[in-house]
Design a protein around this motif. Sequence first.
Motif, PDB file in Angstrom:
ATOM      1  N   PRO A 180       0.691  -1.246  -0.030  1.00  0.00           N
ATOM      2  CA  PRO A 180      -0.054   0.015   0.034  1.00  0.00           C
ATOM      3  C   PRO A 180       0.809   1.000   0.184  1.00  0.00           C
ATOM      4  O   PRO A 180       0.350   2.537   0.362  1.00  0.00           O
TER       5      PRO A 180
ATOM      6  N   GLY B 231       1.326   3.417   4.226  1.00  0.00           N
ATOM      7  CA  GLY B 231       0.054   3.093   4.021  1.00  0.00           C
ATOM      8  C   GLY B 231      -0.305   1.816   5.128  1.00  0.00           C
ATOM      9  O   GLY B 231       0.524   0.991   5.472  1.00  0.00           O
TER      10      GLY B 231
ATOM     11  N   PHE C 257      -3.434   3.899   1.632  1.00  0.00           N
ATOM     12  CA  PHE C 257      -2.486   3.550   0.692  1.00  0.00           C
ATOM     13  C   PHE C 257      -2.087   4.992   0.043  1.00  0.00           C
ATOM     14  O   PHE C 257      -2.793   6.070   0.139  1.00  0.00           O
TER      15      PHE C 257
END
Length: 90
Positions: free
Chosen positions: A38, A42, A56
């Motif tokens: 991500p 994230g 993300f």
Amino acid sequence: SSSTDKSFTLSNTGGVTATSVVASGISAPFTFKGGTFPGSGGTCGSTLAASGTCTFVVTYAPIATGTLNQTITIDYNDAVTSQSTTRPIT
């Protein structure tokens, strides 16, 4: 050239845990920060609980001026079948 990071929120509005969560579909000058979903910083993983959210991070590092449009694809499984959703980015 300079780059900009943007954090996106992914929400599971369904009633079951989403599994096999992965995002794709973007290419330079858009990348997941650090290279993979991500993105650095994230919080998304391979699963997302019902009513849950995660983030993300996408880096935009343009090499020319102008507007660029791409589409992020989020693939997941809803406990019955594989699903896919897309969102445009500019």
